[in-house]
Design a protein around this motif. Structure first.
Motif, mmCIF file in Angstrom:
data_model
loop_
_atom_site.group_PDB
_atom_site.id
_atom_site.type_symbol
_atom_site.label_atom_id
_atom_site.label_comp_id
_atom_site.label_asym_id
_atom_site.label_seq_id
_atom_site.Cartn_x
_atom_site.Cartn_y
_atom_site.Cartn_z
ATOM 1 N N GLU A 113 0.850 -1.184 0.000
ATOM 2 C CA GLU A 113 0.000 0.000 0.000
ATOM 3 C C GLU A 113 0.883 1.230 0.000
ATOM 4 O OE1 GLU A 113 -3.637 0.106 0.708
ATOM 5 O OE2 GLU A 113 -3.373 -1.826 -0.264
ATOM 6 N N THR B 18 -9.701 -8.828 0.052
ATOM 7 C CA THR B 18 -9.655 -8.083 1.309
ATOM 8 C C THR B 18 -8.633 -8.722 2.203
ATOM 9 O OG1 THR B 18 -11.381 -9.499 2.169
ATOM 10 C CG2 THR B 18 -12.053 -7.454 1.127
ATOM 11 N N SER C 126 -6.957 -7.770 4.880
ATOM 12 C CA SER C 126 -6.783 -7.616 6.323
ATOM 13 C C SER C 126 -7.941 -8.196 7.107
ATOM 14 C CB SER C 126 -6.619 -6.140 6.676
ATOM 15 O OG SER C 126 -7.709 -5.420 6.135
ATOM 16 N N ARG C 127 -8.999 -8.676 6.413
ATOM 17 C CA ARG C 127 -10.162 -9.123 7.166
ATOM 18 C C ARG C 127 -9.995 -10.516 7.723
ATOM 19 N NH1 ARG C 127 -13.266 -4.430 7.380
ATOM 20 N NH2 ARG C 127 -12.414 -3.258 5.649
ATOM 21 N N ARG D 257 -8.093 -2.224 -5.375
ATOM 22 C CA ARG D 257 -8.275 -2.174 -3.930
ATOM 23 C C ARG D 257 -9.475 -1.324 -3.570
ATOM 24 N NH1 ARG D 257 -2.039 -2.184 -2.639
ATOM 25 N NH2 ARG D 257 -1.847 -4.423 -2.347
ATOM 26 N N ARG E 288 -12.619 -2.834 -1.521
ATOM 27 C CA ARG E 288 -12.972 -2.417 -0.162
ATOM 28 C C ARG E 288 -14.257 -1.639 -0.132
ATOM 29 N NH1 ARG E 288 -7.120 -0.171 1.166
ATOM 30 N NH2 ARG E 288 -6.049 -2.125 0.722
ATOM 31 N N THR F 209 -14.671 1.418 -1.041
ATOM 32 C CA THR F 209 -14.539 2.851 -0.766
ATOM 33 C C THR F 209 -15.055 3.668 -1.929
ATOM 34 O OG1 THR F 209 -12.307 2.650 -1.617
ATOM 35 C CG2 THR F 209 -12.574 2.658 0.762
#
Lengths: 476, 88
Positions: free
Chosen positions: A230, A248, A250-251, A403, A407, A409
């Motif tokens: 990132e 995803t 980090s989930r 990304r 996510r 966003t």
């Protein structure tokens, strides 16, 4: 009466014109034609006709010679095909290797040469053949190295020999299979194939016999590369990002070891079918000091003309195929007649020193050396560098889109709805594929480039033989 | 001649018949493929003049390659038809 004679005397001279006139007088041919003198066509026509006729005649002569040469060699070996073969016996089988000619998009050219010029004699002599082509530069060397390492592992007992799933009654044992391979032979088409073959041979017998999955290793190397990090967060644990097959990252719970991405599974599943311990005890892993005899090699001369500058050579080749037919048939004939001589390589130290300078190694290692100049500029590392640069420059943008969409966003735009951009997993897989390709190309060119010596090892001197021209006392 | 099953077949369950049907169909297909291979490769590879009883090397190699090619093509055609049937 004399007046009658006088009267009748001139008549025969009028009536007996030339035979042609007499015969054809009343056939309808225009009478003026009988008085004309035959003459050659005009100068220009003569030039045109002679040029055209000579070209066509040369072509016809060349193709007839090709046919004659092929028939001649076929008839010399035909008697072998008429021998009876028992129902459980197998015919002689040779393996044909043809690597990709550097610079040619068609990787099959070497094998096309084999099929057109060498194979007819094999077919006439009932010799079975198996053709193995190298799709990309360096593929063949990798393949041979892997085969040798598998063989070493089987011999060391680390790996059981492969069993067919259906137990057939007549399955040959490993020794019988090896013996049959030895009796068969190996055909190498072209100097580039020889270089790749020797490089693979040397690597296989010198490196450790560990099973190496190149894709896996590359995937691990790329994961720690930091390209997929990132931009805003400073530290991202590479292990977390690496093993996740989901966008995803980090989930979910991180997996402990690098799991292969699902997109890579199909290509690597054959090697992953059985798991073996990758650490082989050190005393087994040392490279052996003697190499078991390899099947005899047949070196087939082959030069591929590609590029605009080579068009004259291509034209010459089109009109002179008989030389290629003769070369191919001679090679096939020498394999069938099985005259074997040891591989001749440069041995003395002075020759080895010389070879460093101008690429000549002496003996069989110089096979077809002039052919190298034909692919001299075929590949330059700079073109890979350029491709790499463009790819990596465009990568962060694609990564950011993937990304953001994953996510949530950012809502996808209409075009992104209809043509979804690649997700992060797909981007990783694509990067892996491209890197494999680039590195493979670079490594392959290193092996094959002009000036690069054919890899040689002292152990090979006893293990390699070459098919030689049959002697004159050979009755066909 | 003993008439087996004279007392009527004892069904161990209705599924048996389906399985038997499937097995019969598979045997039919396999023997059909086999017969085609035999007739096709025989006409192509074996000369009509018989010099001796055994096959000679040329014929053996020819038959090996004929059968291998037949299976390859059979497999490819089967795949194509499956994908065509799946999409259509």
């Amino acid at each position: 009466m004399s007046s009658q004679n006088v009267d009748s005397a001139p008549k025969p001279s009028q009536v007996q014109k030339s035979g042609v006139r007499a015969a054809f007088e009343y056939t309808g041919i225009p009478p003026s034609w009988f008085d004309k003198r035959p003459k050659l066509p005009s100068r220009n026509w003569l030039i045109f006709l002679s040029v055209t006729t000579s070209i066509v005649a040369y072509y016809v002569y060349d193709r007839r010679e090709c046919r004659r040469i092929r028939a001649d060699y076929s008839s010399r070996v035909e008697h072998l095909a008429k021998e009876p073969l028992g129902t459980t016996d197998l015919p002689r089988k040779v393996i044909v290797y043809g690597a990709k000619w550097p610079g040619d998009e068609d990787h099959d050219k070497s094998l096309k040469f084999f099929r057109k010029y060498v194979k007819p004699i094999f077919v006439a002599a009932a010799v079975d053949y198996e053709m193995i082509s190298g799709r990309r530069s360096g593929d063949l060397a990798n393949r041979i190295a892997d085969e040798i390492k598998t063989r070493r592992r089987i011999d060391a007992g680390v790996e059981p020999p492969s069993h067919s799933p259906v137990p057939l009654p007549n399955q040959p044992t490993l020794e019988q299979k090896r013996k049959r391979e030895l009796e068969g032979g190996i055909v190498l088409v072209g100097r580039h194939t020889l270089k790749e073959f020797m490089s693979g041979l040397k690597r296989g017998w010198t490196e450790s016999m560990d099973r190496v999955d190149r894709e896996d290793m590359l995937a691990q190397e790329l994961a720690s590369d930091g390209r997929f990090d990132e931009p805003e967060e400073p530290v991202i644990d590479p292990e977390v990002v690496d093993g996740e097959p989901l966008p995803t990252r980090s989930r979910l719970l991180p997996s402990q070891n690098a799991v292969l991405f699902p997109l890579q599974m199909p290509s690597s599943s054959p090697t992953k079918s059985t798991q073996y311990t990758s650490n082989i005890p050190a005393h087994l892993d040392t490279p052996p000091s003697t190499i078991p005899t390899l099947p005899t090699l047949l070196l087939v001369p082959f030069t591929n003309y590609i590029g605009f500058r080579q068009v004259p050579n291509m034209l010459w080749g089109f009109f002179n195929e008989r030389h290629k037919v003769r070369a191919g048939s001679e090679a096939a004939y020498s394999l069938i007649m099985s005259h074997v001589r040891p591989f001749a390589a440069a041995n003395t130290a002075s020759e080895i020193q010389e070879s460093q300078l101008d690429g000549r190694q002496g003996g069989d290692l110089d096979f077809e050396l002039p052919a190298e100049s034909y692919y001299d500029g075929a590949y330059t590392p700079s073109e890979t560098e350029k491709a790499r640069k463009t790819y990596y420059d465009a990568l962060p943008a694609k990564l950011a889109t993937a990304r953001a969409l994953a996510r949530g966003t950012r809502a996808p735009t209409k075009e992104e709805d209809s043509h979804p951009p690649p997700t992060e997993v797909e981007l990783r897989a694509e990067r892996l594929k491209k890197e494999m390709r680039w590195r493979g190309d670079e490594a392959g060119w290193e092996t094959v480039k002009p000036g690069q010596l054919v890899q040689w090892d002292e152990r090979f001197a006893d293990a390699l033989q070459v098919f030689d021209e049959p002697r004159a006392d050979d009755v066909g | 001649m003993s008439f087996l099953g004279r007392g009527g077949p004892s069904p161990a369950g209705g599924v048996n018949h389906e399985r038997i049907e499937m097995a019969i169909n598979e045997i039919d297909m396999v023997s059909d493929v086999f017969n085609r291979i035999v007739s096709s490769c025989h006409t192509k590879c074996i000369s009509p003049r018989y010099a001796e009883g055994d096959l000679n090397k040329g014929e053996s190699v020819c038959i090996d390659r004929c059968v291998a090619k037949f299976f390859e093509v059979n497999k490819k055609v089967g795949e194509k038809m499956q994908s065509a049937g799946a999409s259509a």
